[in-house]
Enzyme design. Sequence first.
Site, PDB file in Angstrom:
ATOM      1  N   TYR A 160       5.404  -4.443  -2.020  1.00  0.00           N
ATOM      2  CA  TYR A 160       4.924  -2.930  -2.572  1.00  0.00           C
ATOM      3  C   TYR A 160       5.673  -3.078  -3.814  1.00  0.00           C
ATOM      4  O   TYR A 160       5.040  -2.505  -4.905  1.00  0.00           O
ATOM      5  CB  TYR A 160       5.297  -2.058  -1.642  1.00  0.00           C
ATOM      6  CG  TYR A 160       5.101  -0.542  -2.159  1.00  0.00           C
ATOM      7  CD1 TYR A 160       3.963  -0.063  -2.302  1.00  0.00           C
ATOM      8  CD2 TYR A 160       6.206   0.263  -2.725  1.00  0.00           C
ATOM      9  CE1 TYR A 160       3.632   1.261  -2.929  1.00  0.00           C
ATOM     10  CE2 TYR A 160       6.042   1.738  -2.923  1.00  0.00           C
ATOM     11  CZ  TYR A 160       4.751   1.976  -3.126  1.00  0.00           C
ATOM     12  OH  TYR A 160       4.488   3.169  -3.809  1.00  0.00           O
ATOM     13  N   GLU A 164       2.494  10.784  -0.313  1.00  0.00           N
ATOM     14  CA  GLU A 164       3.650  11.262  -0.525  1.00  0.00           C
ATOM     15  C   GLU A 164       4.217  12.484   0.093  1.00  0.00           C
ATOM     16  O   GLU A 164       5.129  12.790   0.598  1.00  0.00           O
ATOM     17  CB  GLU A 164       3.715  11.693  -2.144  1.00  0.00           C
ATOM     18  CG  GLU A 164       3.974  10.090  -2.982  1.00  0.00           C
ATOM     19  CD  GLU A 164       5.254   9.557  -2.996  1.00  0.00           C
ATOM     20  OE1 GLU A 164       5.987  10.040  -2.417  1.00  0.00           O
ATOM     21  OE2 GLU A 164       4.921   8.222  -3.623  1.00  0.00           O
ATOM     22  N   TRP A 184       9.969   5.842   3.054  1.00  0.00           N
ATOM     23  CA  TRP A 184       8.582   5.450   2.595  1.00  0.00           C
ATOM     24  C   TRP A 184       8.336   4.105   3.236  1.00  0.00           C
ATOM     25  O   TRP A 184       7.168   3.794   3.566  1.00  0.00           O
ATOM     26  CB  TRP A 184       9.024   4.990   1.014  1.00  0.00           C
ATOM     27  CG  TRP A 184       7.639   4.467   0.513  1.00  0.00           C
ATOM     28  CD1 TRP A 184       7.330   3.110   0.241  1.00  0.00           C
ATOM     29  CD2 TRP A 184       6.141   5.146   0.300  1.00  0.00           C
ATOM     30  NE1 TRP A 184       5.880   3.087  -0.361  1.00  0.00           N
ATOM     31  CE2 TRP A 184       5.451   4.299  -0.181  1.00  0.00           C
ATOM     32  CE3 TRP A 184       6.047   6.369   0.639  1.00  0.00           C
ATOM     33  CZ2 TRP A 184       4.146   4.708  -0.327  1.00  0.00           C
ATOM     34  CZ3 TRP A 184       4.590   6.897   0.292  1.00  0.00           C
ATOM     35  CH2 TRP A 184       3.708   5.770  -0.120  1.00  0.00           C
TER      36      TRP A 184
END
Length: 195
Positions: free
Chosen positions: A24, A46, A54
């Site tokens: 990522y 988000e 995350w």
Amino acid sequence: MTVMCEDGLARPAWAATAGLMRDYYDTEWGMPVTDETGLFERISLEAFQSGLSWATILRKRPAFREAFDGFDPERVATYDDSDRERLMADAGIVRNRRKIDATITNARATLALREEGGLVDFVWSFRPDVTPEPETYADVPTQSPESLALSKALKKKGFAHVGPTTMYALMEAIGIVDTHLMGSHRRGTSGIWPR
């Protein structure tokens, strides 16, 4: 500080081990997102990430995409109570009713923004004149005057769960600001900001 990885590239500690987070970091984080569906997905994820790691969201992203019809705002905007219940029963995603409701609300607000030029132009209009130049993670802000302004502006347009810290994370993720550490191999690779 960055960590020198076995492939000879410097990365932050959170992206220094091989796997999902490194991929990522190397290919997505901080790269410009300039399509409505992509930006709606990022805003949605988000918001779901708020209070979580995350890595958790990234692992669940395929399930989120399936559950939310690829984050097509036109489809998500039509969701009703049966869709809410379906999503609350889906163990593959984060089952938080407020965040699910915010995603549906935000899909409707995204469609309404089309009359004013669209979500992408609206969000990118908050790009600052300068970007941080962090040497360490202690130097990376968690919000900015622009993320505060974006948060307020989105709320006025009917968006939910778009606080200034969440919007700063969005701005980092989609390249509006470049908070790659100065020693990182990714610094300046977005084409938006110089090294």
